[in-house]
Design an enzyme around this catalytic site. Structure first.
Site, PDB file in Angstrom:
ATOM      1  N   LYS A  17       0.850  -1.204   0.000  1.00 26.42           N
ATOM      2  CA  LYS A  17       0.000   0.000   0.000  1.00 26.42           C
ATOM      3  C   LYS A  17       0.886   1.256   0.000  1.00 26.42           C
ATOM      4  CE  LYS A  17      -3.658  -2.695   2.056  1.00 26.42           C
ATOM      5  NZ  LYS A  17      -4.804  -2.803   2.949  1.00 26.42           N
ATOM      6  N   GLU A 103      -9.784  -0.471  -1.490  1.00 21.05           N
ATOM      7  CA  GLU A 103      -9.419   0.923  -1.197  1.00 21.05           C
ATOM      8  C   GLU A 103      -9.534   1.782  -2.455  1.00 21.05           C
ATOM      9  OE1 GLU A 103      -5.693  -0.090   0.640  1.00 21.05           O
ATOM     10  OE2 GLU A 103      -6.817  -0.982   2.295  1.00 21.05           O
ATOM     11  N   SER A 219      -6.553  -9.211   7.040  1.00 19.91           N
ATOM     12  CA  SER A 219      -6.008  -9.563   8.359  1.00 19.91           C
ATOM     13  C   SER A 219      -5.363 -10.948   8.401  1.00 19.91           C
ATOM     14  CB  SER A 219      -7.088  -9.413   9.440  1.00 19.91           C
ATOM     15  OG  SER A 219      -7.525  -8.069   9.507  1.00 19.91           O
TER      16      SER A 219
HETATM   17  P1  13P Z   1      -4.481  -6.405   5.802  1.00 20.66           P
HETATM   18  O1  13P Z   1      -3.690  -7.676   5.637  1.00 20.66           O
HETATM   19  O2  13P Z   1      -3.699  -5.301   6.443  1.00 20.66           O
HETATM   20  O3  13P Z   1      -5.811  -6.645   6.434  1.00 20.66           O
HETATM   21  O4  13P Z   1      -4.787  -5.859   4.311  1.00 20.66           O
HETATM   22  C1  13P Z   1      -5.286  -6.741   3.372  1.00 20.66           C
HETATM   23  C2  13P Z   1      -5.232  -6.090   2.056  1.00 20.66           C
HETATM   24  O5  13P Z   1      -5.900  -5.101   1.809  1.00 20.66           O
HETATM   25  C3  13P Z   1      -4.321  -6.659   1.050  1.00 20.66           C
HETATM   26  O6  13P Z   1      -4.575  -6.144  -0.212  1.00 20.66           O
END
Ligand code: 13P
Length: 257
Positions: A17, A103, A219
């Site tokens: 990200k 997102e 998660s």
């Molecule tokens: P998390 O593993 O932080 O929950 O994020 C998952 C994700 O959005 C991977 O693209």
């Protein structure tokens, strides 16, 4: 359609990200590279920010790690200030592009239609795509999980040629499980994955459905990775937070086999 994941090569992808400078990205991928066995049954992918792609590409040269971008625009060139095309991502050395992350859908207005255009542009540029689908908390509460996920998958894959399917990876990421520390229950994940595989069979054919990899995201941590990836239709993980440190990411890769 339920299958066994023994026949599909597991894939664990780290979606970094909007985290890490070029230097931090190189340091992280170096640690991951050092910890990984030269031969791994699991395919390992990292998705740094755009500005770190070239440096990470140089660092992973000759290793088993593959490079992914986190987003793409569907046009290949033109007056589109601020956008990056699939051709340019291939040019910088990407093997994969993540498309349709929740997102992007929630914060940047991506729709099923734009996701479909991006998927097509990526595949036309000979890069593989990791296309993300998943229901929101409201949709889940309303009992609409499978309906929402099905309609997202249907439109993401709409109009794809059969020979493009081997380059498609689907990631089921329930929005409410992303970054919350609360993962979906393995049985719920299996049900969603089985539904997705059934759709691929219907939209394309059984043999492509059996070979399409479907990842779970939301998660994922070393502590729950075994159970989640032990489900017959779960072929790996798309990892956010736990991909930002080498130890936890490697823990998940090891759980994938
Ligand atoms: P998390 O593993 O932080 O929950 O994020 C998952 C994700 O959005 C991977 O693209």
């Amino acid at each position: 359609m339920s299958t066994t994941n023994q026949t599909r090569r597991p894939l664990v992808a780290g979606n970094w990200k909007l985290h890490k400078t070029i230097g931090e990205s190189v340091a992280l991928v170096r640690e991951i590279k050092t910890a990984l066995a030269a031969e791994s049954r699991c395919e390992v992918v990292v998705a740094p920010v755009f500005t770190a792609l070239a440096a990470v590409r140089d660092e992973i040269k000759g290793s088993v790690i593959k490079l992914s971008a986190q987003n793409v625009f569907w046009e290949s060139r033109g007056a589109f200030t601020g956008e990056v095309s699939a051709l340019l991502l291939r040019d910088v050395g990407c093997d994969y592009v993540i498309v349709g992350h929740s997102e992007r859908r929630q914060l940047f207005g991506e729709t099923d239609a734009s996701v479909n255009k991006k998927v097509k542009a990526v595949l036309a540029s000979s890069i593989s795509v990791i296309v993300c689908v998943g229901e929101s908390l409201e949709e889940r509460k309303a009992g609409k999980t499978l309906q929402i996920v099905s309609s997202q998958v249907r439109s993401a894959l709409d109009g794809l040629a059969l020979d493009h399917l081997p380059n498609v990876v689907i990631a089921y990421e329930p929005v409410w499980a992303i970054g919350t520390g609360v993962n979906a229950e393995p049985e719920e994940v299996q049900q969603a994955h089985e539904t997705i595989r059934g759709l691929v069979a219907k939209q394309f054919n059984d043999s492509l459905a059996k070979s399409t990899r479907i990842l779970y995201g939301g998660s994922v941590k070393p502590e729950n990775a075994d159970l989640l990836m032990g489900q017959p239709d779960v072929d790996g993980a798309l990892v956010g937070g736990a991909s930002l440190t080498a130890d936890s990411f490697i823990g998940i890769v090891k759980a994938a086999g």
